[in-house]
Design a protein around this motif. Structure first.
Motif, short mmCIF file in Angstrom:
data_model
loop_
_atom_site.label_atom_id
_atom_site.label_comp_id
_atom_site.label_asym_id
_atom_site.label_seq_id
_atom_site.Cartn_x
_atom_site.Cartn_y
_atom_site.Cartn_z
N ASP A 84 21.52 55.90 82.04
CA ASP A 84 20.83 57.19 81.83
C ASP A 84 21.53 58.08 80.79
N ASN A 85 22.35 57.45 79.93
CA ASN A 85 23.08 58.23 78.92
C ASN A 85 22.18 59.10 78.05
N ARG A 124 11.11 67.24 71.83
CA ARG A 124 11.02 65.79 71.64
C ARG A 124 12.41 65.23 71.96
N VAL A 125 12.50 64.50 73.06
CA VAL A 125 13.76 63.87 73.43
C VAL A 125 13.64 62.36 73.22
N ASP A 126 14.76 61.66 73.32
CA ASP A 126 14.70 60.21 73.27
C ASP A 126 15.11 59.68 74.64
N TYR A 127 14.10 59.49 75.49
CA TYR A 127 14.34 58.91 76.82
C TYR A 127 13.84 57.46 76.83
N ASN A 128 14.06 56.78 75.71
CA ASN A 128 13.71 55.36 75.64
C ASN A 128 14.82 54.59 76.34
N LEU A 129 14.79 54.66 77.68
CA LEU A 129 15.92 54.18 78.49
C LEU A 129 15.82 52.69 78.79
N ILE A 145 8.62 71.80 77.87
CA ILE A 145 7.84 70.55 77.90
C ILE A 145 8.73 69.49 77.28
N LEU A 146 8.96 68.40 78.00
CA LEU A 146 9.76 67.31 77.44
C LEU A 146 8.84 66.14 77.12
N ALA A 147 9.02 65.56 75.93
CA ALA A 147 8.18 64.43 75.53
C ALA A 147 9.03 63.35 74.91
N SER A 148 8.65 62.10 75.19
CA SER A 148 9.40 60.96 74.64
C SER A 148 8.49 59.74 74.56
N HIS A 149 9.00 58.71 73.91
CA HIS A 149 8.35 57.40 74.03
C HIS A 149 9.24 56.54 74.92
#
Ligand code: AMP
Length: 391
Positions: A33-34, A17-22, A54-58
């Motif tokens: 893209d920090n 679970r990453v935070d790619y709420n970019l 597997i990468l997942a984000s909102h």
């Protein structure tokens, strides 16, 4: 908190679970893209360990169902560029097609899932949805500090069903930086708090009194404290219902021998506008109808002097309306003082990271948190649900 470092992950399928709420512009291009860069150390480590990732984000706040505007595809493309390797993309985050893509992963390969929030079950922390996510993997890894204050399926729910769960490098670094700086600081510990409202940071202010040697209060929230000291703040932003609470905080600080610093002069304006008429005044000179939009130069100097003596500094919230040039000097002065200090310094809270960037001190502080709400949650003395779920 179990670390992913302590697990045997080679050949295993990991759900990260990453935070790619970019931040995205109108054309759907990534403007910063920090948040991807902050996860590269973990991803590279796991690729070397030959894990299947597997990468997942909102992303954003889609209003139920799929919405191209909130697709994570651009994030997959950018990650692929940064790693210089292919990153596969799944059009959904659960379902048979996704399962097949996961099964096809070879060691060291990456699959990014589509926005978790295209399913409203994510925010509702739905058990079936959590289980469907957990069923994709052998190990769940939380590396999304910025959402770890939320009780959501991919943050907490999934840990009930995953065979094994652990913290990623970013989550570890965030939590450690906070606890090292606030709960085990090199003394003196100085906390600088600013921003718009006392109400949104009240719990944090009260909790910080347990740890700090000096507390600097600026921004609009200082107005409520000034009013508690009898200052007529005229047209300034203020929370009248919290004047007594502000008095209580100041009394508590006095009892504990904490040096609580408030502005002693202000930059005031005749309206909330970058082109407003403005001037620097002492506390009892605010013209009728005018409002305080920044701390004055004398205050900034006092704050900077205090910061210079710090062993540890935590900064959350700007000293004024830093987005408008004429009211940015107080925030800049505090930022410069932090940058010039040899103390361990942590900057946290969404707007504060932005303020630090605008002030050009990003490279000169020890740590800038990637979390706004999550950082404040820790300042309030609460355990993050996402962290508790890993324990
Ligand atoms: P926060 O999210 O609580 O950290 O608040 C950040 C916001 O507070 C920024 O957008 C600032 O423009 C605003 N702010 C800081 N000082 C003042 C002030 N004196 N009057 C009005 N807004 C302020």
């Amino acid at each position: 908190m179990k670390s992913v470092r302590d697990l045997d992950v080679s050949g295993k399928t990991l759900f990260i679970r990453v935070d790619y709420n970019l931040p995205m512009d109108d054309q759907g291009n990534i403007s910063d893209d920090n948040r991807i860069r902050a996860t590269l150390e973990l991803i590279t480590y796991l690729i070397e360990k030959k894990s299947k990732l597997i990468l997942a984000s909102h992303l954003g706040r889609p209003k139920g169902g799929r919405d191209k505007k909130f697709s994570l595809k651009p994030a997959a493309v950018r990650l692929s560029e940064l790693l210089n390797m292919p990153v596969a993309f799944a059009e959904d985050c659960i379902g048979d097609a996704v399962k097949k893509q996961v099964q096809a992963l070879e060691p060291g390969q990456i699959l990014m899932l589509e926005n978790l929030r295209f399913h409203e079950e994510e925010k509702k922390n739905d058990p079936d949805f959590s289980k469907a996510l957990a069923d994709l993997c052998d190990v769940y890894v939380n590396d999304a500090f910025a959402v770890s204050h939320r009780d959501q399926a991919s943050v907490t729910g999934i840990t009930r069903y995953a065979k094994s769960s652990a913290a990623g490098f970013l989550l570890e670094k965030e939590v450690r930086s906070y606890y090292d700086s606030v709960e085990h600081p090199k003394k003196p510990l100085i906390v600088v708090i600013g921003g718009a409202k006392v109400s949104s940071k009240l719990a944090a202010l009260e909790n910080m009194l347990k740890f700090v040697d000096c507390m600097i209060i600026g921004g609009a929230m200082a107005n409520t404290f000034l009013a508690a000291n009898g200052v007529d703040t005229k047209g300034s932003m203020i929370e009248t219902d919290l004047i007594d609470t502000a008095s209580g905080i100041m009394a508590h600080a006095r009892e504990k021998g904490i040096n609580l610093l408030l502005p002693s002069d202000l930059v005031v304006a005749d309206r909330f506008d970058k082109d407003a008429q403005s001037r620097t005044v002492s506390l009892n000179e605010i013209p009728d109808g005018w409002m305080a939009l920044d701390v004055g130069p004398e205050s900034a100097k006092r704050f900077a002097n205090a910061i210079a003596s710090a062993g540890t500094i935590v900064w959350n919230g700007p000293m004024g309306v830093f987005e408008m040039g004429p009211f940015a000097a107080g925030t800049q002065a505090v930022a410069d003082a932090i940058a010039g200090s040899s103390a361990f310094s942590v900057v946290g809270g969404g707007d504060t990271g932005l303020a630090a960037k605008q002030c050009g001190i990003t490279e000169k502080v020890s740590y800038i948190s990637t979390g706004g709400g999550a950082f404040l949650h820790m300042m309030e003395g609460k355990v993050l649900p996402g962290v508790a779920a890993l324990e």
